[in-house]
Write a protein that holds these residues in place. Structure first.
Motif, mmCIF file in Angstrom:
data_model
loop_
_atom_site.group_PDB
_atom_site.id
_atom_site.type_symbol
_atom_site.label_atom_id
_atom_site.label_comp_id
_atom_site.label_asym_id
_atom_site.label_seq_id
_atom_site.Cartn_x
_atom_site.Cartn_y
_atom_site.Cartn_z
ATOM 1 N N GLU A 120 38.671 32.024 27.682
ATOM 2 C CA GLU A 120 40.026 31.723 28.145
ATOM 3 C C GLU A 120 40.368 32.627 29.326
ATOM 4 O O GLU A 120 39.933 33.773 29.385
ATOM 5 C CB GLU A 120 41.044 31.957 27.020
ATOM 6 C CG GLU A 120 40.838 31.067 25.806
ATOM 7 C CD GLU A 120 41.099 29.608 26.090
ATOM 8 O OE1 GLU A 120 42.112 29.303 26.748
ATOM 9 O OE2 GLU A 120 40.285 28.774 25.676
ATOM 10 N N LEU A 121 41.170 32.116 30.226
ATOM 11 C CA LEU A 121 41.579 32.880 31.395
ATOM 12 C C LEU A 121 42.630 33.911 30.998
ATOM 13 O O LEU A 121 43.613 33.582 30.353
ATOM 14 C CB LEU A 121 42.132 31.920 32.452
ATOM 15 C CG LEU A 121 42.232 32.422 33.877
ATOM 16 C CD1 LEU A 121 40.849 32.736 34.449
ATOM 17 C CD2 LEU A 121 42.913 31.377 34.754
ATOM 18 N N SER A 122 42.410 35.163 31.381
ATOM 19 C CA SER A 122 43.381 36.229 31.127
ATOM 20 C C SER A 122 44.287 36.381 32.348
ATOM 21 O O SER A 122 43.991 35.842 33.411
ATOM 22 C CB SER A 122 42.667 37.561 30.882
ATOM 23 O OG SER A 122 41.742 37.441 29.832
ATOM 24 N N ARG A 123 45.325 37.170 32.187
ATOM 25 C CA ARG A 123 46.202 37.435 33.351
ATOM 26 C C ARG A 123 45.421 38.268 34.368
ATOM 27 O O ARG A 123 44.718 39.216 34.011
ATOM 28 C CB ARG A 123 47.455 38.182 32.919
ATOM 29 C CG ARG A 123 48.440 38.284 34.070
ATOM 30 C CD ARG A 123 49.787 38.819 33.668
ATOM 31 N NE ARG A 123 50.743 38.594 34.756
ATOM 32 C CZ ARG A 123 51.783 39.376 34.973
ATOM 33 N NH1 ARG A 123 52.024 40.398 34.196
ATOM 34 N NH2 ARG A 123 52.591 39.114 35.984
ATOM 35 N N GLY A 124 45.527 37.900 35.615
ATOM 36 C CA GLY A 124 44.823 38.619 36.671
ATOM 37 C C GLY A 124 45.509 39.920 37.039
ATOM 38 O O GLY A 124 46.722 40.069 36.867
ATOM 39 N N LEU A 125 44.730 40.855 37.537
ATOM 40 C CA LEU A 125 45.259 42.121 38.028
ATOM 41 C C LEU A 125 45.762 41.937 39.457
ATOM 42 O O LEU A 125 45.366 41.013 40.164
ATOM 43 C CB LEU A 125 44.165 43.192 37.975
ATOM 44 C CG LEU A 125 43.522 43.415 36.598
ATOM 45 C CD1 LEU A 125 42.363 44.393 36.701
ATOM 46 C CD2 LEU A 125 44.556 43.918 35.602
ATOM 47 N N ALA A 126 46.591 42.859 39.897
ATOM 48 C CA ALA A 126 47.277 42.709 41.184
ATOM 49 C C ALA A 126 46.353 42.826 42.393
ATOM 50 O O ALA A 126 46.748 42.453 43.501
ATOM 51 C CB ALA A 126 48.398 43.747 41.293
ATOM 52 N N GLY A 127 45.134 43.291 42.209
ATOM 53 C CA GLY A 127 44.231 43.518 43.344
ATOM 54 C C GLY A 127 44.001 42.296 44.217
ATOM 55 O O GLY A 127 44.017 42.392 45.449
ATOM 56 N N ALA A 128 43.786 41.144 43.614
ATOM 57 C CA ALA A 128 43.531 39.925 44.396
ATOM 58 C C ALA A 128 44.727 39.620 45.290
ATOM 59 O O ALA A 128 44.575 39.291 46.474
ATOM 60 C CB ALA A 128 43.237 38.746 43.469
ATOM 61 N N GLY A 129 45.934 39.749 44.737
ATOM 62 C CA GLY A 129 47.139 39.529 45.517
ATOM 63 C C GLY A 129 47.299 40.548 46.628
ATOM 64 O O GLY A 129 47.745 40.223 47.743
#
Length: 193
Positions: A120-129
């Protein structure tokens, strides 16, 4: 550079038949200019699969521990991986990633930061943004669908670029942008399951 292309050819020859890889949306990846490819993360083999399923040379961040072995660390650096310290701000890794984008190269990011144990997809960390906001890069969502153990084909789906103009204009936070990117990845996963 030569080792990267040689390794990609060898890995493609091994991985495509073994995992019956099918690629969709490859045409969404710009052939030049800075690009950030953001993918879900289900296996240690994901960087290889993303690397062999498109025509760009991709630079990946990898956990610092992998570079402690001199042989493995040297090899990883020669195939465009660079270390990042997990769980803390790593200014050197952030600078390296921005240098990649400023040089009009492709940066591969797994926004979840670690492999999903459930798929399942988890919440992404802010780094990509963070990288998306501080560069002019095209952001391409990518979904790896399937299992490396299954007899079903492993599908790699590249989506259309994430619309960034409005997010940049209204000065959205890094986390907001990552959340939008993760929604796009989830959308690709939902369409293919």
């Amino acid at each position: 550079m030569a080792l990267y292309h040689f390794a990609r050819s060898v890995c493609a020859a091994l991985f495509y038949p073994r995992y019956r890889i099918k690629v969709e949306g490859k045409e969404n990846i710009p052939s030049e200019g800075p690009v950030i490819i953001c993918s879900n993360h289900i296996s240690n083999m994901d960087p290889v699969v993303v690397g062999i399923t498109n025509n760009r040379d991709i630079y990946f961040m990898a956990k610092e521990e992998l570079f402690k072995n001199k042989f493995l660390g040297g090899l990883l650096k020669r195939v465009h991986a660079f270390p990042i310290k997990r769980g803390m701000k790593d200014r050197q890794a952030l600078r390296k990633a921005m240098d990649v984008l400023n040089d009009n190269q492709a940066l591969g990011v797994f926004p979840e930061g670690t492999r999903s144990k459930t798929g399942e997809l988890s919440r992404g960390l802010a780094g990509a943004g963070f990288f998306a906001l501080r560069s002019e890069a095209t952001v391409i969502p990518c979904a790896i669908v399937g299992s490396y153990k299954s007899k079903q084909p492993l599908r790699v789906v590249y989506g259309k670029p994430v619309p960034m103009a409005d997010l940049r204009e209204r000065k959205a936070s890094s986390q907001e942008v990552t959340d939008v990117i993760m929604e796009e990845i989830q959308h690709l996963l939902d369409k293919k399951q």
